[in-house]
Design an enzyme around this catalytic site. Structure first.
Site, mmCIF file in Angstrom:
data_model
loop_
_atom_site.group_PDB
_atom_site.id
_atom_site.type_symbol
_atom_site.label_atom_id
_atom_site.label_comp_id
_atom_site.label_asym_id
_atom_site.label_seq_id
_atom_site.Cartn_x
_atom_site.Cartn_y
_atom_site.Cartn_z
ATOM 1 N N ASP A 196 0.846 -1.187 0.000
ATOM 2 C CA ASP A 196 0.000 0.000 0.000
ATOM 3 C C ASP A 196 0.885 1.242 0.000
ATOM 4 O O ASP A 196 1.753 1.387 0.879
ATOM 5 C CB ASP A 196 -0.887 -0.035 1.249
ATOM 6 C CG ASP A 196 -2.030 0.944 1.154
ATOM 7 O OD1 ASP A 196 -1.790 2.106 0.765
ATOM 8 O OD2 ASP A 196 -3.172 0.549 1.461
ATOM 9 N N ASN B 164 -4.540 9.174 -0.498
ATOM 10 C CA ASN B 164 -4.144 8.157 -1.484
ATOM 11 C C ASN B 164 -3.322 8.749 -2.621
ATOM 12 O O ASN B 164 -2.258 8.240 -2.962
ATOM 13 C CB ASN B 164 -5.384 7.488 -2.088
ATOM 14 C CG ASN B 164 -5.835 6.305 -1.275
ATOM 15 O OD1 ASN B 164 -5.370 5.189 -1.459
ATOM 16 N ND2 ASN B 164 -6.722 6.577 -0.333
ATOM 17 N N SER C 35 -4.868 13.093 -15.750
ATOM 18 C CA SER C 35 -6.266 13.030 -16.212
ATOM 19 C C SER C 35 -6.693 14.334 -16.858
ATOM 20 O O SER C 35 -6.195 15.418 -16.509
ATOM 21 C CB SER C 35 -7.147 12.765 -14.986
ATOM 22 O OG SER C 35 -8.501 12.998 -15.284
ATOM 23 N N TYR D 148 -10.644 15.225 -6.946
ATOM 24 C CA TYR D 148 -9.906 14.252 -7.759
ATOM 25 C C TYR D 148 -8.972 14.975 -8.738
ATOM 26 O O TYR D 148 -7.775 14.681 -8.822
ATOM 27 C CB TYR D 148 -10.886 13.348 -8.526
ATOM 28 C CG TYR D 148 -10.211 12.533 -9.599
ATOM 29 C CD1 TYR D 148 -9.349 11.501 -9.261
ATOM 30 C CD2 TYR D 148 -10.413 12.806 -10.955
ATOM 31 C CE1 TYR D 148 -8.702 10.766 -10.242
ATOM 32 C CE2 TYR D 148 -9.776 12.070 -11.932
ATOM 33 C CZ TYR D 148 -8.922 11.052 -11.572
ATOM 34 O OH TYR D 148 -8.270 10.334 -12.550
ATOM 35 N N LYS E 122 -4.700 15.201 -9.093
ATOM 36 C CA LYS E 122 -3.919 14.893 -10.306
ATOM 37 C C LYS E 122 -3.021 16.075 -10.674
ATOM 38 O O LYS E 122 -1.849 15.902 -10.992
ATOM 39 C CB LYS E 122 -4.856 14.525 -11.466
ATOM 40 C CG LYS E 122 -5.531 13.176 -11.304
ATOM 41 C CD LYS E 122 -4.526 12.046 -11.447
ATOM 42 C CE LYS E 122 -5.088 10.701 -11.092
ATOM 43 N NZ LYS E 122 -4.103 9.603 -11.157
ATOM 44 N N HIS F 230 -18.680 4.367 -14.798
ATOM 45 C CA HIS F 230 -18.374 4.835 -16.150
ATOM 46 C C HIS F 230 -19.456 4.455 -17.154
ATOM 47 O O HIS F 230 -20.086 3.402 -17.057
ATOM 48 C CB HIS F 230 -17.013 4.294 -16.599
ATOM 49 C CG HIS F 230 -15.895 4.913 -15.836
ATOM 50 N ND1 HIS F 230 -15.011 4.186 -15.085
ATOM 51 C CD2 HIS F 230 -15.547 6.208 -15.678
ATOM 52 C CE1 HIS F 230 -14.150 5.006 -14.502
ATOM 53 N NE2 HIS F 230 -14.450 6.242 -14.844
ATOM 54 N N ILE G 262 -29.358 8.441 -18.026
ATOM 55 C CA ILE G 262 -28.556 9.403 -18.797
ATOM 56 C C ILE G 262 -28.616 10.716 -18.028
ATOM 57 O O ILE G 262 -29.688 11.282 -17.812
ATOM 58 C CB ILE G 262 -29.114 9.542 -20.231
ATOM 59 C CG1 ILE G 262 -28.883 8.222 -20.987
ATOM 60 C CG2 ILE G 262 -28.477 10.729 -20.952
ATOM 61 C CD1 ILE G 262 -29.400 8.203 -22.412
ATOM 62 N N PHE G 263 -27.427 11.162 -17.593
ATOM 63 C CA PHE G 263 -27.373 12.323 -16.706
ATOM 64 C C PHE G 263 -27.365 13.639 -17.487
ATOM 65 O O PHE G 263 -26.315 14.084 -17.944
ATOM 66 C CB PHE G 263 -26.119 12.271 -15.826
ATOM 67 C CG PHE G 263 -26.050 11.068 -14.930
ATOM 68 C CD1 PHE G 263 -27.121 10.716 -14.122
ATOM 69 C CD2 PHE G 263 -24.900 10.280 -14.879
ATOM 70 C CE1 PHE G 263 -27.043 9.607 -13.282
ATOM 71 C CE2 PHE G 263 -24.821 9.179 -14.043
ATOM 72 C CZ PHE G 263 -25.892 8.836 -13.246
ATOM 73 N N ARG H 124 -17.933 13.308 -24.806
ATOM 74 C CA ARG H 124 -16.651 12.849 -24.275
ATOM 75 C C ARG H 124 -15.790 12.248 -25.381
ATOM 76 O O ARG H 124 -16.298 11.827 -26.421
ATOM 77 C CB ARG H 124 -16.861 11.767 -23.204
ATOM 78 C CG ARG H 124 -17.504 12.263 -21.927
ATOM 79 C CD ARG H 124 -16.519 13.116 -21.133
ATOM 80 N NE ARG H 124 -17.102 13.605 -19.904
ATOM 81 C CZ ARG H 124 -17.846 14.712 -19.812
ATOM 82 N NH1 ARG H 124 -18.117 15.436 -20.881
ATOM 83 N NH2 ARG H 124 -18.313 15.108 -18.648
ATOM 84 N N GLY I 204 -20.663 18.362 -11.447
ATOM 85 C CA GLY I 204 -19.233 18.344 -11.781
ATOM 86 C C GLY I 204 -18.919 17.831 -13.175
ATOM 87 O O GLY I 204 -17.746 17.685 -13.524
HETATM 88 N N1 UFG Z 1 -23.010 9.042 -17.722
HETATM 89 C C1 UFG Z 1 -24.377 8.818 -17.787
HETATM 90 N N2 UFG Z 1 -24.859 7.719 -17.141
HETATM 91 C C2 UFG Z 1 -24.067 6.848 -16.442
HETATM 92 C C3 UFG Z 1 -22.671 7.103 -16.393
HETATM 93 C C4 UFG Z 1 -22.176 8.214 -17.048
HETATM 94 O O1 UFG Z 1 -25.127 9.569 -18.389
HETATM 95 O O2 UFG Z 1 -24.590 5.871 -15.862
HETATM 96 C C5 UFG Z 1 -22.465 10.206 -18.439
HETATM 97 C C6 UFG Z 1 -21.748 11.179 -17.525
HETATM 98 O O3 UFG Z 1 -22.650 12.084 -16.956
HETATM 99 C C7 UFG Z 1 -20.768 11.831 -18.507
HETATM 100 C C8 UFG Z 1 -20.450 10.714 -19.513
HETATM 101 O O4 UFG Z 1 -21.499 9.767 -19.356
HETATM 102 O O5 UFG Z 1 -21.388 12.851 -19.177
HETATM 103 C C9 UFG Z 1 -19.137 10.033 -19.231
HETATM 104 O O6 UFG Z 1 -19.096 9.679 -17.866
HETATM 105 P P1 UFG Z 1 -18.010 8.709 -17.238
HETATM 106 O O7 UFG Z 1 -18.363 8.559 -15.783
HETATM 107 O O8 UFG Z 1 -17.889 7.473 -18.054
HETATM 108 O O9 UFG Z 1 -16.668 9.508 -17.412
HETATM 109 P P2 UFG Z 1 -16.282 10.981 -16.944
HETATM 110 O O10 UFG Z 1 -16.227 11.798 -18.191
HETATM 111 O O11 UFG Z 1 -17.101 11.468 -15.832
HETATM 112 O O12 UFG Z 1 -14.882 10.693 -16.279
HETATM 113 C C10 UFG Z 1 -13.699 10.780 -16.955
HETATM 114 C C11 UFG Z 1 -12.674 9.893 -16.258
HETATM 115 C C12 UFG Z 1 -12.380 10.441 -14.884
HETATM 116 C C13 UFG Z 1 -11.997 11.906 -14.994
HETATM 117 C C14 UFG Z 1 -13.069 12.690 -15.697
HETATM 118 C C15 UFG Z 1 -12.630 14.125 -15.913
HETATM 119 O O13 UFG Z 1 -13.160 8.589 -16.152
HETATM 120 O O14 UFG Z 1 -11.319 9.712 -14.321
HETATM 121 O O15 UFG Z 1 -13.295 12.126 -16.965
HETATM 122 O O16 UFG Z 1 -13.721 14.942 -16.103
HETATM 123 F F1 UFG Z 1 -11.865 12.449 -13.774
#
Ligand code: UFG
Length: 327
Positions: free
Chosen positions: A50, A91, A116, A140, A144, A188, A206-207, A220, A282
């Site tokens: 660790d 961490n 990131s 987070y 980074k 994710h 879908i957020f 993305r 966020g």
């Molecule tokens: N999303 C949904 N439904 C879900 C999961 C995700 O609609 O069940 C959407 C999120 O709102 C976002 C997109 O899908 O708009 C992608 O989301 P992810 O969680 O897959 O990935 P993120 O873009 O949030 O995260 C990534 C990296 C992180 C990093 C971040 C930086 O995985 O490590 O980008 O913004 F911190």
């Protein structure tokens, strides 16, 4: 070279370990198995430890003759980081400092760090280049960026060479479906869409549908984990020769959440029942990388980062016995 892969039993670290071994290097895995899986790296030397315990990492670095470190280990859930920042700083920052201090003691002078896109926060301009202002919007991202700064200071003072790779959205799985994404808590999009298609996720949401994007959902840049692994190899080779650098890693293409869901339905041939919900706090509306710098300087040429290959390899992994065994 003997490479210590910190966080090597995790999603991206395990793919890098495989590629290093294929190329004749010796990966040594260091992992606390809090989110990683030992079975994914069963063919490599494994040290359970660790980073928060300085003695663990000192011992690991002294026990093998390590030439360079790849540092994948981090807590990486944005939402969790907002609720538990202390855990994230402990961490990702304290753990990282313990690693660097142990490297100094052991005389190891090279490190590739998994950074990131979160360091950019909400981009003012896309595609995002490395010189874009750095303005993380959650703990987070702060960890980074903070560790990138620490690396700069350690390079200047102690001569530790580093390259920081700023991943955009890592996704996909190995081509043989032997290893892939398998987080204890899956947040994710791509794995959640696949699990929903497979009927293994009851509530898929879908957020946000009111973003200023083509269809109102977030955009993305998805990059295949094998291409990330390849970038680590190129970064390591370059770092051997001199000074490291900071690079973005993305496909340079943006896909909306709806587009990802549609393509997941097409690839799996199964219907996804998605509910539309509120924005997730966020989430930047659009995150798309410019990866021109690493293409030009290191000759990075992503081979698997088209969205269909990403979703297909991820789906094959989710359907495989190895994934099911870990259910
Ligand atoms: N999303 C949904 N439904 C879900 C999961 C995700 O609609 O069940 C959407 C999120 O709102 C976002 C997109 O899908 O708009 C992608 O989301 P992810 O969680 O897959 O990935 P993120 O873009 O949030 O995260 C990534 C990296 C992180 C990093 C971040 C930086 O995985 O490590 O980008 O913004 F911190």
């Amino acid at each position: 070279m003997n490479i210590l892969i910190v966080g090597g039993a995790g999603y991206i670290g395990s793919h890098a370990a495989r590629l290093l071994a294929e190329l004749g290097h010796k990966p040594v895995i260091f992992d606390n198995l809090s989110t990683g899986h030992k079975e994914t790296v069963r063919e490599f030397q494994f040290i359970k430890g660790d980073l928060r315990k300085p003695a663990d990492i000192k011992k690991a670095l002294k026990s093998c003759s390590i030439d360079a470190v790849m540092h994948f280990s981090a807590l990486a859930l944005v939402g969790e980081s907002m609720e538990k920042p202390a855990l994230y700083y402990e961490n990702n920052i304290t753990g990282g400092l313990n690693l660097l201090n142990a490297m100094i003691e052991a005389g190891v002078k090279k490190i590739i760090f998994s950074s990131s896109a979160a360091v950019y926060g909400i981009p003012k301009k896309v595609p995002v280049e490395e010189n874009h202002p750095l303005n993380p919007i959650n703990p987070y991202g702060n960890t980074k960026l903070g560790f990138e700064r620490i690396l700069e200071d350690y390079r200047n003072a102690y001569g530790i060479g580093f390259t920081a790779l700023r991943y955009f959205n890592a996704a996909g799985a190995s081509l043989d479906a032997g290893i892939g994404e398998n987080h204890p808590v899956e947040t994710h999009l791509i794995p959640r869409a696949i699990l929903s298609a497979m009927g293994k996720l009851k509530d898929f949401c879908i957020f946000g549908t009111d973003y200023p994007t083509k269809d109102g959902t977030c955009v993305r840049d998805y990059v295949h984990v094998l291409d990330l692994a390849q970038a680590h190899i190129l970064a390591l080779e370059k770092l051997k020769l001199g000074r490291g650098a900071v690079y973005n890693l993305g496909s340079e293409k943006g896909f909306s959440v709806k587009e990802v869901v549609d393509l997941t339905q097409e690839v799996t041939g199964r219907k996804i029942k998605a509910r539309y919900g509120r924005r997730r706090p966020g989430d930047p509306p659009v995150l798309v990388a410019s990866s021109k710098k690493i293409k030009k300087e290191l000759g990075w040429n992503p081979a698997y980062s088209d969205l269909k290959t990403i979703i297909t390899t991820a789906y094959n992994w989710h359907m495989s016995d190895d994934y099911r065994l870990e259910d």
